[in-house]
Design an enzyme around this catalytic site. Structure first.
Site, PDB file in Angstrom:
ATOM      1  CG  HIS A  22      -1.803   1.167   1.302  1.00 47.36           C
ATOM      2  ND1 HIS A  22      -1.850   1.983   2.398  1.00 47.36           N
ATOM      3  CD2 HIS A  22      -2.669   1.695   0.404  1.00 47.36           C
ATOM      4  CE1 HIS A  22      -2.712   2.949   2.181  1.00 47.36           C
ATOM      5  NE2 HIS A  22      -3.219   2.794   0.976  1.00 47.36           N
ATOM      6  CG  ASP A  66      -3.540   4.914  -1.695  1.00 47.04           C
ATOM      7  OD1 ASP A  66      -4.532   4.734  -0.956  1.00 47.04           O
ATOM      8  OD2 ASP A  66      -2.425   5.223  -1.252  1.00 47.04           O
ATOM      9  CE1 TYR A 116      12.047  12.914 -16.503  1.00 48.47           C
ATOM     10  CE2 TYR A 116      12.783  15.180 -16.477  1.00 48.47           C
ATOM     11  CZ  TYR A 116      12.376  14.067 -17.171  1.00 48.47           C
ATOM     12  OH  TYR A 116      12.296  14.102 -18.538  1.00 48.47           O
TER      13      TYR A 116
END
Length: 146
Positions: A22, A66, A116
Site C-alpha cells: 500500500h 490507492d 523526475y
C-alpha cells in the site's frame, strides 16, 4: 500460463506488482523517459515493443489504486510554453475509469522536474517503447479488498 491474467504481464512484472505494498508507486514510462538513470534505486522492467495504454490497462486489472489519496494516478505535466498535444492523456483517463469509480478525478499532474524527483523514489519503473510525448504515468498502489 495462468487463467485471468493479461498475457502482457510477464512473470517478472507480476512478481513486482505482488511485492508492492500500500502506497508504493510505479512509473510506466514512455520511450524518451530516462528509466535507467531515474530507476537507480528502483526495479526497472523493460517492456520494449509495447505502448503505455496496453500496459496500463493490463496492470489495472490486477492492481488496486490507492483510495486514501485524492490523485493515485499522476501524469508528467507539459512544460509551460511547450506546444505538445497530449491526446494520450484522454486514453489514460478512459482506462482508469474502467477500474476506478473516481474516473478522471483520480488523475493529477506533476510538474516535469518534480515528476523526475518522485520517479527516483518509486518501487519500479516499466520502460516502454511508447512514442507519444509526455506519456509517463505514475500509479500509487492501494489495498486489495475482497
Amino acid at each position: 500460463m495462468l487463467k485471468g491474467i493479461p498475457q502482457i504481464l510477464s512473470p517478472e512484472l507480476l512478481k513486482v506488482l505482488c511485492e508492492m505494498g500500500h502506497s508504493d508507486r510505479l512509473v510506466i514510462s514512455d520511450g524518451n523517459f530516462p528509466a535507467e538513470s531515474m530507476g537507480k534505486n528502483a526495479i526497472v522492467i523493460r517492456m520494449d515493443g509495447h505502448g503505455v495504454p496496453e500496459i496500463l490497462d493490463a496492470i489495472l486489472q490486477v492492481f488496486p489504486l490507492d483510495t486514501y489519496t485524492e490523485k493515485p494516478v499522476n501524469l508528467m505535466e507539459v512544460v509551460p510554453g511547450d506546444t505538445v498535444e497530449t491526446p494520450i492523456w484522454d486514453t489514460y483517463k478512459e482506462i482508469v475509469a474502467k477500474y476506478d469509480d473516481r474516473g478522471a478525478e483520480a488523475v493529477g499532474n506533476i510538474e516535469r522536474f518534480k515528476f523526475y524527483d518522485e520517479a527516483k523514489e518509486v518501487y519500479a519503473i516499466i520502460a516502454t517503447s511508447e512514442k507519444a510525448l509526455y506519456a509517463n504515468i505514475m500509479l500509487q498502489k492501494g489495498v486489495v479488498v475482497e
